[in-house]
Design a protein around this motif. Structure first.
Motif, PDB file in Angstrom:
ATOM      1  N   THR A  78       0.828  -1.205   0.000  1.00 38.01           N
ATOM      2  CA  THR A  78       0.000   0.000   0.000  1.00 38.01           C
ATOM      3  C   THR A  78       0.865   1.257   0.000  1.00 38.01           C
ATOM      4  O   THR A  78       0.547   2.236  -0.680  1.00 38.01           O
ATOM      5  CB  THR A  78      -0.962  -0.012   1.207  1.00 38.01           C
ATOM      6  OG1 THR A  78      -1.740  -1.213   1.144  1.00 38.01           O
ATOM      7  CG2 THR A  78      -1.885   1.181   1.213  1.00 38.01           C
ATOM      8  N   GLU A  81       2.042   1.767  -3.482  1.00 40.11           N
ATOM      9  CA  GLU A  81       0.968   2.261  -4.352  1.00 40.11           C
ATOM     10  C   GLU A  81       0.640   3.730  -4.096  1.00 40.11           C
ATOM     11  O   GLU A  81      -0.016   4.370  -4.915  1.00 40.11           O
ATOM     12  CB  GLU A  81      -0.303   1.432  -4.128  1.00 40.11           C
ATOM     13  CG  GLU A  81      -0.179  -0.013  -4.575  1.00 40.11           C
ATOM     14  CD  GLU A  81      -1.275  -0.904  -3.999  1.00 40.11           C
ATOM     15  OE1 GLU A  81      -2.211  -0.402  -3.332  1.00 40.11           O
ATOM     16  OE2 GLU A  81      -1.176  -2.131  -4.198  1.00 40.11           O
ATOM     17  N   ASN A  82       1.064   4.255  -2.956  1.00 46.24           N
ATOM     18  CA  ASN A  82       0.710   5.623  -2.574  1.00 46.24           C
ATOM     19  C   ASN A  82       1.930   6.523  -2.383  1.00 46.24           C
ATOM     20  O   ASN A  82       1.884   7.479  -1.603  1.00 46.24           O
ATOM     21  CB  ASN A  82      -0.144   5.592  -1.300  1.00 46.24           C
ATOM     22  CG  ASN A  82      -1.520   5.039  -1.572  1.00 46.24           C
ATOM     23  OD1 ASN A  82      -2.363   5.723  -2.141  1.00 46.24           O
ATOM     24  ND2 ASN A  82      -1.730   3.786  -1.210  1.00 46.24           N
ATOM     25  N   VAL A 169      -5.829  -2.576   6.136  1.00 45.94           N
ATOM     26  CA  VAL A 169      -5.226  -1.853   5.011  1.00 45.94           C
ATOM     27  C   VAL A 169      -6.242  -0.869   4.420  1.00 45.94           C
ATOM     28  O   VAL A 169      -5.884   0.249   4.049  1.00 45.94           O
ATOM     29  CB  VAL A 169      -4.663  -2.826   3.965  1.00 45.94           C
ATOM     30  CG1 VAL A 169      -4.261  -2.100   2.692  1.00 45.94           C
ATOM     31  CG2 VAL A 169      -3.468  -3.601   4.544  1.00 45.94           C
ATOM     32  N   THR A 172      -6.358   2.693   5.674  1.00 40.62           N
ATOM     33  CA  THR A 172      -5.374   3.708   5.275  1.00 40.62           C
ATOM     34  C   THR A 172      -6.044   4.870   4.546  1.00 40.62           C
ATOM     35  O   THR A 172      -5.487   5.965   4.486  1.00 40.62           O
ATOM     36  CB  THR A 172      -4.252   3.109   4.396  1.00 40.62           C
ATOM     37  OG1 THR A 172      -4.813   2.547   3.209  1.00 40.62           O
ATOM     38  CG2 THR A 172      -3.451   2.063   5.159  1.00 40.62           C
TER      39      THR A 172
END
Length: 177
Positions: A78, A81-82, A169, A172
């Motif tokens: 994650t 991805e961010n 997750v 987030t």
């Protein structure tokens, strides 16, 4: 119906009373860890200080087992991805034998391809005093942005099923928006 509502309200109140740690909305303070797998491996540093007001996931664990490693792997993905949102994460293994845990943390990072989330150790099983980590929690997941706590989940490591990891997750989003 009134009895059912009263019982439900009582359960909510009692579960809140049992929850320890920082309250959502409180500020998260500085604390020092020894970096094991991150960019400052071998050094003592404050990731809270380094990440400042960025969206951060911090996982405090008393043991690095398969369930915790799976959670970290998902959080690490994650973070990747961010990157454009400057998301960050770090793991803090709470232990009274920090040096003895370093090889295991390095092995987990390698076997699970964890590259965006530093694995660290904190000298002491209770964690940073200001964080008030429950002695009954095997894993505590905290998420913050702008230095303010948005999520604080205390768990048993055995509670970390695939569904629970996905749900954590998903939280987030509270720090990314």
């Amino acid at each position: 119906m009134k009895i059912l509502s009263a019982v439900a309200a009582l359960l909510v109140v009692s579960s809140v009373a049992m929850a320890g740690g920082l309250e959502v909305g409180e500020g998260v303070g500085a604390f020092y860890v020894t970096d094991v797998t991150g960019p400052s491996a071998g050094e003592k540093l404050c990731y809270r200080c380094q990440y400042r007001n960025r969206p951060v996931v911090s996982i405090f664990a008393r043991e690095m087992n398969d369930n915790v490693a799976s959670l970290v792997q998902s959080v690490d993905a994650t973070v990747g991805e961010n990157e454009s949102k400057k998301m960050a994460a770090f793991v803090v293994l709470l232990t009274d034998q920090p040096e003895a845990q370093e090889t295991q943390l390095k092995d987990v990072a390698k076997s699970k391809s964890i590259s965006k989330t530093p694995l660290t150790v904190f000298d002491g099983p209770t964690g940073p005093p200001a964080y008030k980590i429950s002695k009954d929690a095997e894993v505590t997941v905290m998420m913050w942005v702008d230095g303010k706590l948005k999520v604080n989940e205390e768990l048993k490591a055995s509670d970390l099923s695939n569904d629970k990891i996905k749900a954590l997750v998903a939280k987030t989003e509270t720090i990314l928006n």
